[in-house]
Design a protein around this motif. Structure first.
Motif, mmCIF file in Angstrom:
data_model
loop_
_atom_site.group_PDB
_atom_site.id
_atom_site.type_symbol
_atom_site.label_atom_id
_atom_site.label_comp_id
_atom_site.label_asym_id
_atom_site.label_seq_id
_atom_site.Cartn_x
_atom_site.Cartn_y
_atom_site.Cartn_z
ATOM 1 N N GLN A 92 -8.175 -5.649 7.325
ATOM 2 C CA GLN A 92 -6.848 -5.329 7.847
ATOM 3 C C GLN A 92 -5.946 -6.563 7.848
ATOM 4 O OE1 GLN A 92 -7.059 -3.564 11.752
ATOM 5 N NE2 GLN A 92 -6.903 -1.513 10.917
ATOM 6 N N GLN A 150 -4.946 -7.425 4.314
ATOM 7 C CA GLN A 150 -3.962 -6.481 3.789
ATOM 8 C C GLN A 150 -2.577 -6.767 4.355
ATOM 9 O OE1 GLN A 150 -4.638 -2.096 2.904
ATOM 10 N NE2 GLN A 150 -3.770 -1.976 4.945
ATOM 11 N N GLN A 172 -10.778 10.271 -3.049
ATOM 12 C CA GLN A 172 -9.793 10.388 -4.120
ATOM 13 C C GLN A 172 -9.318 11.816 -4.325
ATOM 14 O OE1 GLN A 172 -8.333 7.980 -5.427
ATOM 15 N NE2 GLN A 172 -9.641 6.201 -5.170
ATOM 16 N N SER A 199 0.598 6.327 3.873
ATOM 17 C CA SER A 199 -0.712 6.714 4.401
ATOM 18 C C SER A 199 -0.786 8.216 4.674
ATOM 19 C CB SER A 199 -0.990 5.950 5.691
ATOM 20 O OG SER A 199 -1.034 4.558 5.445
ATOM 21 N N HIS A 200 -1.999 8.733 4.561
ATOM 22 C CA HIS A 200 -2.260 10.143 4.843
ATOM 23 C C HIS A 200 -3.432 10.307 5.815
ATOM 24 C CE1 HIS A 200 0.467 11.384 1.609
ATOM 25 N NE2 HIS A 200 -0.097 10.444 0.870
ATOM 26 N N ARG A 259 -9.521 6.415 -0.980
ATOM 27 C CA ARG A 259 -8.116 5.990 -1.015
ATOM 28 C C ARG A 259 -7.728 5.238 0.244
ATOM 29 N NH1 ARG A 259 -5.283 11.602 -1.987
ATOM 30 N NH2 ARG A 259 -3.482 10.399 -1.269
ATOM 31 N N GLU A 260 -8.284 5.653 1.380
ATOM 32 C CA GLU A 260 -7.947 5.021 2.656
ATOM 33 C C GLU A 260 -9.152 5.072 3.585
ATOM 34 O OE1 GLU A 260 -4.545 6.647 4.589
ATOM 35 O OE2 GLU A 260 -3.363 6.741 2.755
ATOM 36 N N ARG A 308 0.827 -1.209 0.000
ATOM 37 C CA ARG A 308 0.000 0.000 0.000
ATOM 38 C C ARG A 308 0.862 1.261 0.000
ATOM 39 N NH1 ARG A 308 -1.918 0.042 6.356
ATOM 40 N NH2 ARG A 308 -0.538 -1.603 6.994
ATOM 41 N N SER A 364 -6.032 0.362 2.698
ATOM 42 C CA SER A 364 -5.873 1.159 1.488
ATOM 43 C C SER A 364 -5.664 0.341 0.220
ATOM 44 C CB SER A 364 -4.700 2.136 1.646
ATOM 45 O OG SER A 364 -3.510 1.439 1.988
ATOM 46 N N GLN A 399 -4.368 1.786 8.626
ATOM 47 C CA GLN A 399 -5.277 2.087 7.542
ATOM 48 C C GLN A 399 -5.501 0.891 6.625
ATOM 49 O OE1 GLN A 399 -2.423 3.667 8.154
ATOM 50 N NE2 GLN A 399 -2.849 5.803 8.664
ATOM 51 N N LEU A 458 -10.340 -2.499 0.427
ATOM 52 C CA LEU A 458 -11.317 -1.414 0.524
ATOM 53 C C LEU A 458 -12.683 -1.869 0.007
ATOM 54 C CD1 LEU A 458 -9.321 1.751 -0.641
ATOM 55 C CD2 LEU A 458 -10.410 1.433 1.584
ATOM 56 N N SER A 503 -13.190 1.468 -3.654
ATOM 57 C CA SER A 503 -11.892 1.966 -4.118
ATOM 58 C C SER A 503 -12.039 3.001 -5.231
ATOM 59 C CB SER A 503 -11.016 0.803 -4.595
ATOM 60 O OG SER A 503 -11.620 0.130 -5.687
#
Length: 338
Positions: free
Chosen positions: A188, A191, A161, A75-76, A102-103, A72, A127, A125, A132, A98
């Motif tokens: 999670q 991922q 997005q 992250s933000h 984005r997250e 991934r 992502s 996260q 997602l 998706s």
């Protein structure tokens, strides 16, 4: 057992959590995130890692390879963004999440009024697009809900997005948000397993995502496993599943991966030597908690999967074809699941 096999088993056991204890999960997540960052340049610049196929909606033939998605991106989205504006509309526009997000991250309500008593890893996260798309943000409706506490528990933070962050309180979701939380935990774990699979360098089959897998319709194709099929390598993968009305998990549930020993391969090959797979529809009770998938390689280099969709049964579906199954001997079935 050779020194190499002993070393591989020790490494695999350390790579895949065997316990559901979440006390050390946060440290492990940060460690994995650091490794993932170091690998991203190599992953993006190189050929995408190929792994054994799992059949699902996207599969069109017999066993073939599918590609793991890259790790991934950076992250933000963080739980410190508690001031995020409430989501303007729910549900989100039609289509996979998706396309719009984005997250997603879940942030526990830490107030005294919270009805959530479990633990949540901070800023873990979701992502990867496939994970997602597994999430559900359903609105309350006329439906049966589990007997669970009602009240504040957590908030979903959503990064769209366009880079805008919004928040969704669990009380705005169906059944106080418990089904959504259950799917979030499984996404999670899936991922994390995907990121780990990218880093594995052993020669054994990898565990690919089963979140969107389903049985393929019956066809006129011949049985995929003739008598006498010899298995030279195999990995058994355990995938947690979510029943929307189930009690929510207490932490992300990782995908388990076990490499079959030489003795287990011999027993499986003996079963295949005497029976092979057979065409015909099988009626059984579907397992809604765990899905066991055996990824195998034959002496000719071919690959196939055996999936245990049935509960408490030795019946396995070959390459997830609805009309191609093999029934393992009881001793073999017990040996593979112990």
């Amino acid at each position: 057992m050779s020194d190499v096999e002993t070393w591989l088993r020790e490494e695999l056991q350390s790579a895949v959590p065997q316990s559901m204890d979440s006390s050390g999960l946060l440290a492990a997540v940060h460690e994995q995130a650091g490794r993932a960052r170091r690998m991203r340049v190599a992953v993006v610049a190189s050929t995408v890692v190929a792994v054994l196929a799992v059949a699902g909606a996207v599969l069109t033939g017999a066993a073939h390879q599918r590609a793991l998605v890259p790790a991934r991106p950076v992250s933000h989205l963080y739980c410190s963004q508690q001031a995020a504006a409430p989501a303007a509309t729910l549900p989100l526009p039609p289509g996979p999440l998706s396309r719009h997000l984005r997250e997603v991250v879940v942030c526990a309500d830490r107030s005294a009024a919270s009805v959530w008593r479990g633990s949540l890893p901070l800023d873990n996260q979701v992502s990867i697009p496939g994970d997602l798309n597994y999430l559900r943000l359903d609105l309350p409706a006329d439906q049966r809900c589990p007997t669970m506490p009602a009240g504040p528990a957590y908030r979903f933070l959503l990064l769209d997005q366009a880079g805008q962050v919004s928040a969704v309180d669990n009380r705005r979701l169906a059944c106080n948000g418990w089904p959504a939380l259950n799917r979030y935990f499984i996404a999670q774990g899936d991922q994390l397993a995907t990121e780990r699979a990218i880093q594995l360098t052993d020669p054994f089959p990898k565990c690919s995502s089963m979140l969107h897998a389903q049985l393929r319709p019956a066809s006129g194709a011949a049985a995929a496993l003739p008598k006498g099929t010899v298995v030279t390598a195999a990995a058994l993968c355990g995938h947690p599943l979510a029943d929307d009305l189930a009690t929510p998990a207490k932490e992300p549930q990782p995908v388990g991966r076990t490499i079959l020993s030489a003795e287990q391969l011999t027993r499986l090959t003996r079963d295949l030597a005497t029976r092979g797979s057979a065409k015909g529809l099988v009626t059984c009770q579907l397992n809604r908690q765990w899905l066991m998938v055996l990824h195998a390689v034959t002496a000719t280099g071919a690959t196939f999967t055996l999936t245990g969709w049935c509960t408490h049964s030795g019946v396995l579906y070959v390459n997830d074809a609805k009309d191609d199954t093999i029934t393992l001997l009881p001793a073999t079935a017990r040996d593979l699941t112990q």
